[in-house]
Write a protein that holds these residues in place. Structure first.
Motif, PDB file in Angstrom:
ATOM      1  N   ARG A   5       0.847  -1.208   0.000  1.00 56.24           N
ATOM      2  CA  ARG A   5       0.000   0.000   0.000  1.00 56.24           C
ATOM      3  C   ARG A   5       0.874   1.245   0.000  1.00 56.24           C
ATOM      4  NH1 ARG A   5      -3.055  -3.854   2.128  1.00 56.24           N
ATOM      5  NH2 ARG A   5      -5.085  -4.052   1.105  1.00 56.24           N
ATOM      6  N   ASN A   7       1.134   5.430  -0.007  1.00 54.44           N
ATOM      7  CA  ASN A   7       0.385   6.625   0.404  1.00 54.44           C
ATOM      8  C   ASN A   7       0.855   7.890  -0.287  1.00 54.44           C
ATOM      9  OD1 ASN A   7      -1.441   5.463   2.403  1.00 54.44           O
ATOM     10  ND2 ASN A   7       0.449   4.957   3.474  1.00 54.44           N
ATOM     11  N   THR A 129      -3.462   7.557  -2.629  1.00 53.78           N
ATOM     12  CA  THR A 129      -3.237   6.175  -2.194  1.00 53.78           C
ATOM     13  C   THR A 129      -3.375   5.197  -3.361  1.00 53.78           C
ATOM     14  OG1 THR A 129      -5.551   6.082  -1.502  1.00 53.78           O
ATOM     15  CG2 THR A 129      -3.926   6.572   0.203  1.00 53.78           C
TER      16      THR A 129
END
Ligand SMILES: Nc1ncnc2c1ncn2[C@@H]1O[C@H](COP(=O)(O)OP(=O)(O)OP(=O)(O)O)[C@@H](O)[C@H]1O
Ligand SMILES: [Mg+2]
Length: 150
Positions: A5, A7, A129
Protein backbone atom coordinates in the motif's frame (compact mmCIF):
# COMPACT_ATOMS: atom_id res chain seq x y z
CA UNK A 1 0.76 -12.30 -4.75
CA UNK A 2 1.89 -9.59 -2.34
CA UNK A 3 0.04 -6.30 -1.92
CA UNK A 4 1.91 -3.11 -1.07
CA UNK A 5 0.00 0.00 0.00
CA UNK A 6 1.43 3.32 -1.13
CA UNK A 7 0.38 6.63 0.40
CA UNK A 8 2.32 8.94 -1.91
CA UNK A 9 4.09 9.15 -5.23
CA UNK A 10 7.39 9.05 -3.30
CA UNK A 11 6.43 5.73 -1.66
CA UNK A 12 5.62 4.26 -5.07
CA UNK A 13 8.99 5.47 -6.36
CA UNK A 14 10.74 3.99 -3.34
CA UNK A 15 9.16 0.58 -4.00
CA UNK A 16 10.30 0.85 -7.63
CA UNK A 17 13.79 1.76 -6.46
CA UNK A 18 14.08 -1.26 -4.15
CA UNK A 19 13.01 -3.51 -7.02
CA UNK A 20 15.40 -1.80 -9.45
CA UNK A 21 18.30 -2.41 -7.06
CA UNK A 22 17.59 -6.15 -7.18
CA UNK A 23 17.05 -6.75 -10.91
CA UNK A 24 19.60 -8.63 -12.98
CA UNK A 25 20.44 -8.75 -16.67
CA UNK A 26 17.33 -9.85 -18.60
CA UNK A 27 15.06 -8.62 -15.81
CA UNK A 28 11.46 -8.00 -16.84
CA UNK A 29 8.72 -5.99 -15.13
CA UNK A 30 5.19 -5.76 -16.60
CA UNK A 31 3.08 -2.86 -15.36
CA UNK A 32 -0.74 -2.70 -15.35
CA UNK A 33 -3.09 0.06 -14.20
CA UNK A 34 -5.32 2.84 -15.47
CA UNK A 35 -4.22 6.23 -16.79
CA UNK A 36 -2.57 8.12 -13.96
CA UNK A 37 -2.27 5.03 -11.73
CA UNK A 38 1.43 5.69 -11.15
CA UNK A 39 3.20 3.38 -13.61
CA UNK A 40 5.66 6.01 -14.80
CA UNK A 41 6.26 7.13 -11.20
CA UNK A 42 7.12 3.52 -10.37
CA UNK A 43 9.53 3.37 -13.34
CA UNK A 44 11.23 6.58 -12.15
CA UNK A 45 12.03 4.77 -8.91
CA UNK A 46 13.03 1.56 -10.67
CA UNK A 47 15.45 3.56 -12.84
CA UNK A 48 16.92 5.20 -9.74
CA UNK A 49 17.51 1.74 -8.29
CA UNK A 50 19.51 0.90 -11.41
CA UNK A 51 21.44 4.16 -11.15
CA UNK A 52 19.63 5.89 -14.04
CA UNK A 53 17.66 9.13 -14.07
CA UNK A 54 15.63 11.48 -16.27
CA UNK A 55 12.64 9.18 -16.83
CA UNK A 56 9.81 10.64 -18.91
CA UNK A 57 6.77 8.89 -20.36
CA UNK A 58 7.52 7.06 -23.64
CA UNK A 59 3.87 7.23 -24.78
CA UNK A 60 4.67 8.70 -28.18
CA UNK A 61 8.07 7.16 -28.77
CA UNK A 62 7.15 3.64 -27.48
CA UNK A 63 10.55 3.11 -25.86
CA UNK A 64 13.15 5.09 -23.93
CA UNK A 65 16.57 3.73 -23.09
CA UNK A 66 18.48 4.76 -19.97
CA UNK A 67 22.01 3.99 -18.87
CA UNK A 68 22.49 2.68 -15.37
CA UNK A 69 24.24 -0.29 -13.76
CA UNK A 70 22.43 -2.15 -16.57
CA UNK A 71 20.68 -0.62 -19.58
CA UNK A 72 17.02 0.09 -18.87
CA UNK A 73 14.44 -0.21 -21.66
CA UNK A 74 11.21 1.56 -20.74
CA UNK A 75 8.28 0.73 -23.03
CA UNK A 76 4.76 2.11 -23.23
CA UNK A 77 2.40 -0.25 -25.05
CA UNK A 78 -0.66 2.00 -24.57
CA UNK A 79 -1.08 2.62 -28.28
CA UNK A 80 -0.35 -0.94 -29.37
CA UNK A 81 -3.32 -3.13 -30.13
CA UNK A 82 -1.80 -6.29 -31.53
CA UNK A 83 1.15 -8.25 -30.29
CA UNK A 84 2.21 -8.43 -33.95
CA UNK A 85 2.95 -4.70 -33.77
CA UNK A 86 5.31 -5.25 -30.87
CA UNK A 87 6.90 -8.14 -32.76
CA UNK A 88 7.42 -5.95 -35.82
CA UNK A 89 8.88 -3.20 -33.66
CA UNK A 90 11.43 -5.70 -32.36
CA UNK A 91 10.50 -5.48 -28.68
CA UNK A 92 11.59 -9.06 -28.05
CA UNK A 93 15.21 -8.32 -28.91
CA UNK A 94 15.20 -5.98 -25.92
CA UNK A 95 13.21 -8.31 -23.67
CA UNK A 96 15.77 -11.09 -24.06
CA UNK A 97 18.79 -8.79 -24.27
CA UNK A 98 21.38 -7.58 -21.80
CA UNK A 99 19.38 -4.97 -19.95
CA UNK A 100 16.26 -4.66 -17.85
CA UNK A 101 12.88 -4.11 -19.52
CA UNK A 102 9.82 -2.47 -18.00
CA UNK A 103 6.55 -2.19 -19.93
CA UNK A 104 3.57 0.07 -19.17
CA UNK A 105 0.19 -1.28 -20.43
CA UNK A 106 1.71 -4.76 -20.61
CA UNK A 107 -1.75 -6.28 -21.17
CA UNK A 108 -1.61 -4.93 -24.72
CA UNK A 109 1.30 -7.22 -25.60
CA UNK A 110 0.43 -10.15 -23.36
CA UNK A 111 1.32 -12.72 -26.02
CA UNK A 112 5.00 -11.79 -26.14
CA UNK A 113 5.74 -11.23 -22.44
CA UNK A 114 8.53 -13.43 -21.08
CA UNK A 115 7.16 -16.17 -18.79
CA UNK A 116 9.56 -15.32 -15.97
CA UNK A 117 8.69 -11.80 -14.92
CA UNK A 118 7.36 -9.52 -12.25
CA UNK A 119 3.75 -8.42 -12.84
CA UNK A 120 2.84 -5.22 -11.01
CA UNK A 121 -0.70 -3.89 -11.01
CA UNK A 122 -1.36 -0.43 -9.56
CA UNK A 123 -4.90 0.46 -8.49
CA UNK A 124 -5.91 3.91 -7.33
CA UNK A 125 -7.74 3.85 -3.99
CA UNK A 126 -7.79 7.62 -3.37
CA UNK A 127 -6.12 10.83 -4.47
CA UNK A 128 -2.76 9.85 -3.00
CA UNK A 129 -3.24 6.17 -2.19
CA UNK A 130 -2.52 3.16 -4.37
CA UNK A 131 -2.72 -0.61 -3.99
CA UNK A 132 0.23 -2.21 -5.71
CA UNK A 133 -0.22 -5.93 -6.35
CA UNK A 134 3.04 -7.76 -7.02
CA UNK A 135 2.76 -11.12 -8.81
CA UNK A 136 6.09 -12.87 -9.41
CA UNK A 137 6.60 -15.67 -11.95
CA UNK A 138 9.88 -17.49 -11.41
CA UNK A 139 11.92 -18.02 -8.25
CA UNK A 140 14.18 -14.99 -8.70
CA UNK A 141 11.17 -12.72 -8.78
CA UNK A 142 9.57 -14.39 -5.75
CA UNK A 143 12.72 -13.58 -3.83
CA UNK A 144 12.62 -9.95 -4.93
CA UNK A 145 8.92 -9.62 -4.08
CA UNK A 146 9.53 -11.03 -0.60
CA UNK A 147 12.54 -8.79 0.01
CA UNK A 148 10.89 -5.54 -1.01
CA UNK A 149 7.67 -6.09 0.91
CA UNK A 150 8.90 -8.05 3.93
N1 LIG B 1 0.67 6.88 -4.20
C1 LIG B 1 0.92 7.33 -5.44
N2 LIG B 1 1.73 6.64 -6.27
C2 LIG B 1 1.96 7.08 -7.53
N3 LIG B 1 1.44 8.20 -8.06
C3 LIG B 1 0.63 8.93 -7.28
C4 LIG B 1 0.33 8.53 -5.96
N4 LIG B 1 -0.52 9.45 -5.42
C5 LIG B 1 -0.73 10.37 -6.35
N5 LIG B 1 -0.05 10.08 -7.49
C6 LIG B 1 -0.11 10.89 -8.72
O1 LIG B 1 -0.65 10.08 -9.76
C7 LIG B 1 -0.03 10.42 -10.99
C8 LIG B 1 0.65 9.20 -11.58
O2 LIG B 1 1.07 9.54 -12.87
P1 LIG B 1 1.90 8.54 -13.78
O3 LIG B 1 2.29 9.31 -14.99
O4 LIG B 1 2.97 7.88 -13.00
O5 LIG B 1 0.76 7.47 -14.14
P2 LIG B 1 0.78 6.36 -15.30
O6 LIG B 1 0.17 5.15 -14.69
O7 LIG B 1 2.15 6.23 -15.85
O8 LIG B 1 -0.22 6.97 -16.38
P3 LIG B 1 -0.26 6.71 -17.97
O9 LIG B 1 -1.13 5.50 -18.19
O10 LIG B 1 -0.89 7.95 -18.51
O11 LIG B 1 1.14 6.50 -18.48
C9 LIG B 1 0.96 11.56 -10.70
O12 LIG B 1 0.33 12.78 -10.93
C10 LIG B 1 1.24 11.35 -9.21
O13 LIG B 1 1.62 12.55 -8.55
MG1 LIG C 1 2.89 6.35 -17.78
Amino acid sequence: MVVFRSNSEEETERLGCRIGERLDKGGFVALYGELGAGKTAFVRGLAAGLGAEGVTSPTFTLMHEYEGRLPLYHFDAYRLTYKEEAEELGFEEYFFGNGVSVVEWAENIRGILPHERLDIEITSTGEHTREIAIRPSGSGYWKIAAEVTG
